[in-house]
Design an enzyme around this catalytic site. Structure first.
Site, PDB file in Angstrom:
ATOM      1  N   SER A 153       1.122  -9.921   0.337  1.00  0.00           N
ATOM      2  CA  SER A 153       0.639  -8.163   0.320  1.00  0.00           C
ATOM      3  C   SER A 153       1.021  -7.778   1.699  1.00  0.00           C
ATOM      4  CB  SER A 153      -0.264  -8.218  -0.078  1.00  0.00           C
ATOM      5  OG  SER A 153      -1.470  -8.968   0.258  1.00  0.00           O
ATOM      6  N   LYS A 158       1.118  -1.204   0.458  1.00  0.00           N
ATOM      7  CA  LYS A 158       0.120  -0.034   0.323  1.00  0.00           C
ATOM      8  C   LYS A 158       0.287   1.234  -0.490  1.00  0.00           C
ATOM      9  CE  LYS A 158      -4.329  -1.851   0.846  1.00  0.00           C
ATOM     10  NZ  LYS A 158      -5.381  -1.285  -0.302  1.00  0.00           N
TER      11      LYS A 158
END
Length: 326
Positions: free
Chosen positions: A306, A50
């Site tokens: 992730s 992110k």
């Protein structure tokens, strides 16, 4: 969305994000029955991919809008990505977060200088809360996934992955991506379409929150009934995005769904064999690679890890599963 917007984001991100490694272990290969390569975005700034989308979006704003500040809603990873970018540019950031988000994510977001506004995930409307604050203060909303610049930033994972897979001699493989609203999945799929068309993206989700898998199967956007109730907090979204879903429908293979226990076992395996720390939502792609091998073809599979922003109690739960994995 075009590959060019991802290339432009990559130029703005240069020097501000890490190129994360592509890791492997013969022990993971043995579990999966094929070669497993893991893109370790858990080693990215703020502990997740992110950071890419947050920087891409904030850096793309015109100077006047950026100076007024930004607002985002997130369970923690997008929050930290936007907060880091805003702090680097010296502008205000407000983050609307669910009150049940892991405490380390809330604390880290505040430590990055953002104002945190908490809400009840089960009863609150984060969109309405965010819209009200944005209008009152003149802030620009940076959506967690349904934003072209955010998707472009996440797509830089795919640019790196294309080059790294080629260096490993892998040109045909499934690329498994943890999927919430689809920003990372769509961005990686667009990048690979341009750079490595033999690598096909497949979204991975937790059981009970498999809106993308069901949407792809139905050919239309469908929603999750539940809003909360999974350890995989990072990827709990109501449905795929209006921008992300058409991209995924065009480019992605069928979705994969893993259990919470499989995600925890994948976390344990990643720590034991790669020495990386994953959070449950960040481990679902690796869980699919390890424990759903019949759903894939070919001699290799690539899993994006992730994020690694996990609390101590949850990580202990994962390590307790270490003996359950071959």
């Amino acid at each position: 969305m075009t590959p060019q917007i991802i290339e432009a984001a990559a130029a703005r991100l240069a020097g501000h994000v890490r190129q994360t490694p592509l890791l492997s272990s013969p022990f993971l290969d043995r579990i999966a029955g094929r070669r497993v390569l893991v893109k370790a975005e858990c080693l990215q700034h703020t502990g997740s991919f992110k950071a890419r989308g947050g920087w891409a979006a904030v850096s793309a704003l015109d100077a006047a809008a950026r100076a007024r500040g930004v607002i985002a809603y997130s369970s923690g990873n997008h929050a930290q990505g936007v907060a880091r970018a805003a702090a680097s540019f010296g502008v205000p950031a407000v983050i609307v977060m669910p009150s049940d988000a892991p405490e380390p994510k809330i604390a880290n977001t505040r430590a990055l200088g953002a104002e945190v506004v908490l809400y009840d995930r089960a009863t609150g409307d984060r969109d309405a809360i965010g819209a009200e604050i944005a209008q009152a203060r003149g802030l620009t909303l940076v959506k967690p996934f349904d934003d072209a610049q955010v998707i472009a930033g996440q797509g830089t994972v795919g640019l790196e992955l294309a080059a790294q897979a080629a260096a490993e001699g892998v040109t045909q493989a499934d690329v498994l991506v943890p999927c919430g609203g689809g920003g990372l999945t769509a961005g990686v799929a667009l990048a690979l379409e341009a750079r490595a068309p033999g690598l096909q993206v497949r979204p991975a989700e937790p059981e009970g929150f498999d809106d993308t898998a069901r949407s792809l199967a139905a050919g239309r956007i469908v929603r999750n009934e539940a809003r909360a109730g999974s350890l995989c907090d990072a990827i709990l979204t109501p449905s795929p995005g209006e921008i992300t879903f058409p991209i995924m429908a065009r480019l992605c293979g069928p979705g994969l769904v893993v259990t919470e226990d499989e995600a925890l076992r994948a976390m344990a395996a990643a720590f034991a064999h790669l020495r990386i720390v994953l959070e449950p939502g960040g481990a679902v792609a690796l869980a699919a690679a390890l424990f759903h091998a019949p759903a894939m073809t070919g001699n290799a599979v690539i899993a994006v890890a992730s994020g690694g922003n996990v609390g101590a109690d949850t990580f202990r739960m994962a390590l307790d599963r270490a003996g359950d994995t071959p």
